[in-house]
Scaffold this motif. Structure first.
Motif, PDB file in Angstrom:
ATOM      1  N   LYS A  48      -5.384  -2.332   1.278  1.00  9.63           N
ATOM      2  CA  LYS A  48      -6.257  -1.666   0.225  1.00  9.63           C
ATOM      3  C   LYS A  48      -6.682   0.056   1.066  1.00  9.63           C
ATOM      4  CE  LYS A  48     -10.584  -2.466  -1.305  1.00  9.63           C
ATOM      5  NZ  LYS A  48     -11.546  -3.689  -1.690  1.00  9.63           N
ATOM      6  N   TYR A  49      -7.039  -0.124   2.359  1.00 18.12           N
ATOM      7  CA  TYR A  49      -7.477   1.128   2.990  1.00 18.12           C
ATOM      8  C   TYR A  49      -6.335   1.779   3.250  1.00 18.12           C
ATOM      9  CZ  TYR A  49      -9.747   3.662   6.787  1.00 18.12           C
ATOM     10  OH  TYR A  49     -10.140   4.825   7.519  1.00 18.12           O
ATOM     11  N   GLY A  57       0.988  -1.264   0.073  1.00 16.30           N
ATOM     12  CA  GLY A  57      -0.005  -0.060   0.108  1.00 16.30           C
ATOM     13  C   GLY A  57       0.558   1.370   0.143  1.00 16.30           C
ATOM     14  N   ARG A  90      -5.342  -8.033   3.294  1.00 15.20           N
ATOM     15  CA  ARG A  90      -5.833  -7.221   1.825  1.00 15.20           C
ATOM     16  C   ARG A  90      -6.803  -5.915   2.118  1.00 15.20           C
ATOM     17  NH1 ARG A  90      -4.172 -12.461  -0.222  1.00 15.20           N
ATOM     18  NH2 ARG A  90      -5.732 -13.556   0.893  1.00 15.20           N
ATOM     19  N   GLU A  91      -7.644  -6.464   2.881  1.00 13.05           N
ATOM     20  CA  GLU A  91      -8.640  -5.111   3.170  1.00 13.05           C
ATOM     21  C   GLU A  91      -7.769  -3.977   3.716  1.00 13.05           C
ATOM     22  OE1 GLU A  91     -11.833  -4.670   2.459  1.00 13.05           O
ATOM     23  OE2 GLU A  91     -11.560  -6.813   1.489  1.00 13.05           O
ATOM     24  N   ALA A  99      -3.758   1.938   1.810  1.00 12.85           N
ATOM     25  CA  ALA A  99      -2.927   2.653   0.498  1.00 12.85           C
ATOM     26  C   ALA A  99      -3.565   3.876   0.182  1.00 12.85           C
ATOM     27  CB  ALA A  99      -3.254   1.518  -0.643  1.00 12.85           C
ATOM     28  N   SER A 100      -5.059   3.965   0.378  1.00 11.51           N
ATOM     29  CA  SER A 100      -5.555   5.242  -0.114  1.00 11.51           C
ATOM     30  C   SER A 100      -5.171   6.370   0.771  1.00 11.51           C
ATOM     31  CB  SER A 100      -7.094   4.891   0.315  1.00 11.51           C
ATOM     32  OG  SER A 100      -7.475   4.948   1.485  1.00 11.51           O
ATOM     33  N   ASN A 140      -1.768  -1.184  -4.132  1.00 12.12           N
ATOM     34  CA  ASN A 140      -2.913  -1.198  -3.211  1.00 12.12           C
ATOM     35  C   ASN A 140      -3.225  -2.775  -3.107  1.00 12.12           C
ATOM     36  OD1 ASN A 140      -4.576  -1.439  -5.362  1.00 12.12           O
ATOM     37  ND2 ASN A 140      -5.816   0.171  -4.695  1.00 12.12           N
ATOM     38  N   LYS A 141      -2.585  -3.462  -3.826  1.00 15.63           N
ATOM     39  CA  LYS A 141      -2.900  -4.973  -4.175  1.00 15.63           C
ATOM     40  C   LYS A 141      -1.852  -5.691  -3.159  1.00 15.63           C
ATOM     41  CE  LYS A 141      -6.226  -5.567  -7.543  1.00 15.63           C
ATOM     42  NZ  LYS A 141      -6.316  -3.854  -7.983  1.00 15.63           N
TER      43      LYS A 141
END
Lengths: 257, 573
Positions: free
Chosen positions: B467-468, B338, B463-464, B470-471, B489-490
């Motif tokens: 993703k979070y 991320g 993974r969740e 990374a934003s 983000n993966k």
């Protein structure tokens, strides 16, 4: 406690850099007026097949006794030299892998304990695992190299009826691309991809490792990217807003000559 | 046949940070201590030629010799584990000072939430928030109980940090012993960006030493020179705190400490109730020695702490099918991903310069500092920028779409060599029933003992989370105003090949309940009262922080436990 040795304040180095840069550095491009002067000087220079290294005083450097092979045959050296030059080619920014001595660097590494995977786990059984478990070969790196170079040469003969070092740049790139994609097989179960990745890693190592290993000739790899190499301290530039260019130093500067 | 050595009060297996701390503290109290180290001795003078990226960073000069010993790995128990034949995902230390030599020096404290993760999660979100199979549990100690020990480690190491800290991290009883590291232009950009976004940036607590410092043991060390060679390297100035320049000289001075290098422990001897000593092999001569002791302290890296327990048949091995048993349970790692890389076309930074723990972090998305009610994961990540010194072989970032070799690669990698900055999260790693350590059935080390087998993968939780965060990295990087940004983000499956982090944890975890933990809050083994298992092996999960600060605190806590045990015997809690 640690010893203080050979520490030059960066501002002094920088003055020396400016003073000597015109004579010493072919191909390094730095910003502003100085950069223009050097780049201009480089372009005017006629291309030469082998570099004539100079020392900061301007005298021709002594012969480089490091440039002989510990492991490669002449043919292996030539194939390697031709391949790494395509991975990291000479351009108007500076020398390519060949001129940086990368092929000699690779030769010397293959002759080191690393070439025979000296500090790695080598006990079998060797089982092909998942991609997440690593791409390890049961043969050592020198053998991977021997077979990989043969695979490059054979693919060149097959596709272009010519030896790899004698191909045009476009042809060499085509062969290396096939290798990278795994379309060329090195030997049972070892795809060209593994060998290509090894070659690419070694090319960057040879371009940027300390010159003591035989590559990064005259620190030209570092100069191209303005990397100062082995400096004892940056404490007095850490808070500076602007980029500080320095004359690079190598580990040789730590040895009394 | 093993040569039997005279009995000693305390024998320590592994002379890194933890072995060093325990040796120093016990020997100061007048206790005779023998320290066994499988590798070679080390001194600051060894690092005269340390600014050598190839030798140390690419060829792993300071790391364990994998030809003698490694680990095996598989993602799931359905796969056959295979040996990690060359270095990748993490780097195991060897020799005097252990991994404490080659660390960066980033010295955080875990959050109060971490120590009571189960209770606090249930309290805020209810039991249903914890997914099936996730094994988070309280540590059997609170942050407040551990606070004095955190400070003790920081005082000895001379940790550099800000005098005032955000309330989002644990409260300090005393300020950091030394001022923060220099705030460089890069760090200021991150600080401005994160403040503008309403976050709480602070200087990374650093063991690199911002100024000359003398600790309470009378050890004086010089200030960091920001030479850019920290992680994977030893410090030629002794500025980076490591065991060789801090605790080991103190132990030596007492006259109560004997160090034996090239001594690889292969067995903890015991009678089923207590340990009687250890067996070690002199790695140079091959001779075996038996070292009887009143107290046995395991202070090697995570894998060997757990492996020695299992090969010595000490403690109840963990069974992933039932979730019962304890040794090998709750293996965790660090979830990195991320990150957002900014390419600055018109700016050049002095990226060649830096220090291992020169950086800033925001704790806003770490632990439970943010509301997880509507999120599909627990815990979080520390989001950081760091300026550790970008060395040229390893650092060649290019914008997305650039070929990985050839003329264009060369051009772009040179163009951006001094013009890219990365904001990166360091994510927590929570335990699962099917992630564990046990003995490999096939592969053995140079002494004929089974290798440690890791069964581990990233989960949807990870993974969740990535993703979070990374934003958030992207949001911060945008605010720093680069020409272009690359974000990943993966998170794929866990892969042993690319380097990620040497923050392996668990396997001999601490807790208040013998049925769910190996050691108590003094790291004393429930099943053998005279064995203390010290290290990140005691973490029931891993936080979104570097572990060494917390490991150091636990080592000082263990010292109190060992001292109590030497005096009174029995379980100390």
């Amino acid at each position: 406690m640690a010893e203080q040795h050979n520490y030059q304040p960066p501002d002094k180095s920088r003055r020396q850099f400016l003073k000597y840069s015109g004579a010493a550095i072919s191909g390094a491009v730095i910003g502003g007026v100085i950069g223009g002067a050097i780049a201009g000087g480089f372009k005017k220079k006629a291309p030469v097949p082998t570099p004539t290294p100079t020392t900061p005083g301007g005298q021709a450097a002594a012969a480089d006794y490091n440039q002989a092979t510990m492991y490669f045959t002449q043919s292996q050296l030539q194939i390697t030299q031709a391949a790494v030059e395509r991975i990291f080619p000479k351009d108007d920014l500076g020398p390519g892998a060949a001129e940086l001595g990368v092929a000699y660097y690779i030769d010397h590494q293959l002759a080191s304990p690393w070439g025979i995977n000296g500090r790695e786990y080598r006990i079998g059984p060797y089982v092909k695992g998942e991609a997440t478990q690593g791409d390890y070969q049961s043969i050592n790196r020198t053998e991977v190299f021997n077979l990989g170079l043969i695979a490059i040469q054979q693919a060149s003969m097959k596709k272009y009826n010519n030896k790899f070092p004698d191909l045009t740049d476009e042809q060499k790139d085509a062969i290396l691309t096939l290798l990278e994609k795994g379309d060329i097989e090195v030997i049972n179960g070892i795809t060209g991809t593994s060998f290509f990745n090894l070659l690419r890693t070694l090319t960057l190592e040879g371009a940027y490792a300390d010159p003591l290993y035989g590559g990064n000739k005259n620190m030209q790899g570092w100069k191209m990217r303005k990397y100062p190499g082995n400096q004892m301290s940056y404490a007095n530039i850490m808070e500076k807003a602007e980029f500080v260019a320095m004359k690079p130093m190598s580990l040789r500067d730590h040895i009394a000559h | 046949m093993a040569t039997k050595m005279p009995k000693v009060p305390v024998v320590i297996v592994g002379m890194g940070w933890l072995g060093g701390i325990i040796a120093a503290e016990l020997s100061k109290q007048g206790v005779k201590v023998v320290g066994l180290e499988r590798g070679k001795p080390r001194a600051t003078e060894d690092y005269y030629m340390v600014h050598d990226e190839l030798r140390y960073a690419q060829r792993y000069d300071l790391m364990q010799d994998l030809s003698k010993e490694t680990i095996t790995f598989r993602n799931t128990s359905k796969m056959t584990a295979l040996p990690m034949r060359s270095y990748g995902s993490f780097l195991i230390g060897e020799g005097l000072g252990g991994a404490g030599i080659h660390w960066n020096g980033q010295t955080y404290r875990f959050l109060p939430y971490d120590f009571e993760i189960y209770s606090k999660t249930v309290e805020r979100y209810g039991k249903k928030k914890i997914p099936d199979g996730m094994m988070i549990q309280d540590w059997g100690i609170t942050y407040d109980e551990l606070e004095p020990y955190f400070y003790k480690f920081e005082e000895v190491a001379g940790i550099s940090g800000e005098q005032e800290q955000t309330p989002l991290v644990g409260k300090r009883s005393k300020p950091f012993p030394t001022k923060p590291m220099m705030k460089t232009p890069i760090l200021k950009m991150f600080e401005d960006a994160t403040k503008k976004l309403g976050y709480h940036p602070y200087m990374m607590p650093s063991a690199n030493l911002s100024e000359q410092y003398t600790n309470s043991d009378g050890i004086t060390r010089a200030a960091c020179q920001y030479c850019g060679y920290c992680e994977r390297f030893g410090c030629e100035y002794g500025a980076k705190a490591d065991p060789v320049v801090t605790v080991l000289p103190v132990a030596n001075k007492t006259g109560n400490f004997e160090l034996r290098t090239y001594s690889n422990v292969v067995e903890v001897q015991h009678d089923g109730k207590k340990a009687t000593g250890v067996v070690y092999v002199n790695t140079v001569t091959g001779e075996r020695f038996e070292q009887p002791a009143d107290v046995v302290i395991l202070a090697s890296y995570v894998f060997n702490n757990v492996r020695l327990l299992l090969t010595s048949k000490l403690g109840k091995p963990y069974d992933p099918k039932t979730g019962k048993g304890v040794v090998g349970k709750n293996y965790c790692y660090q979830t990195n991903g991320g990150s957002a890389t900014g390419f600055f076309d018109d700016k050049e930074f002095n990226l060649y310069a830096g220090a291992g723990s020169l950086g800033m972090e925001i704790p806003d998305f770490n632990g439970d500092n943010f509301d997880h009610t509507d999120l599909n994961f627990l815990h979080g990540a520390g989001i950081r920028i760091s300026q550790t010194g970008q060395r040229p072989i390893a650092t060649n970032p290019v914008p997305k779409g650039t070929p990985t070799w050839g003329a264009e690669f060369k051009k772009q990698s040179l163009k951006y060599a001094n013009s890219t900055l990365t904001v990166s999260p360091q994510g927590s790693s929570l335990p699962w029933q099917h992630h564990y350590l046990d003995l490999d059935p096939t592969f053995k080390d140079a002494y004929g003992l089974p290798l440690m087998r890791i069964t581990f993968d990233f989960e949807d939780q990870d993974r969740e989370m990535i993703k979070y965060v990374a934003s958030k990295s992207e949001e911060i990087m945008k605010e720093m105003n680069p020409t272009s940004i690359g974000v990943s983000n993966k998170l794929g499956p866990y892969n042993i090949v690319p380097y990620q982090s040497t923050h392996n944890t668990g396997g001999a975890i601490m807790g208040a309940d013998p049925s769910t933990s190996v050691v108590n809050s003094y790291l004393q083994m429930w099943d053998a009262e005279n064995v203390f298992v010290v290290g990140a092996s005691a973490f029931p999960h891993n936080s979104g922080y570097n572990p060494t600060g917390t490991v150091g605190a636990l080592a000082y806590r263990a010292v109190d436990g060992i001292a109590k045990y030497l005096k009174n015997g029995g379980m100390v809690v």
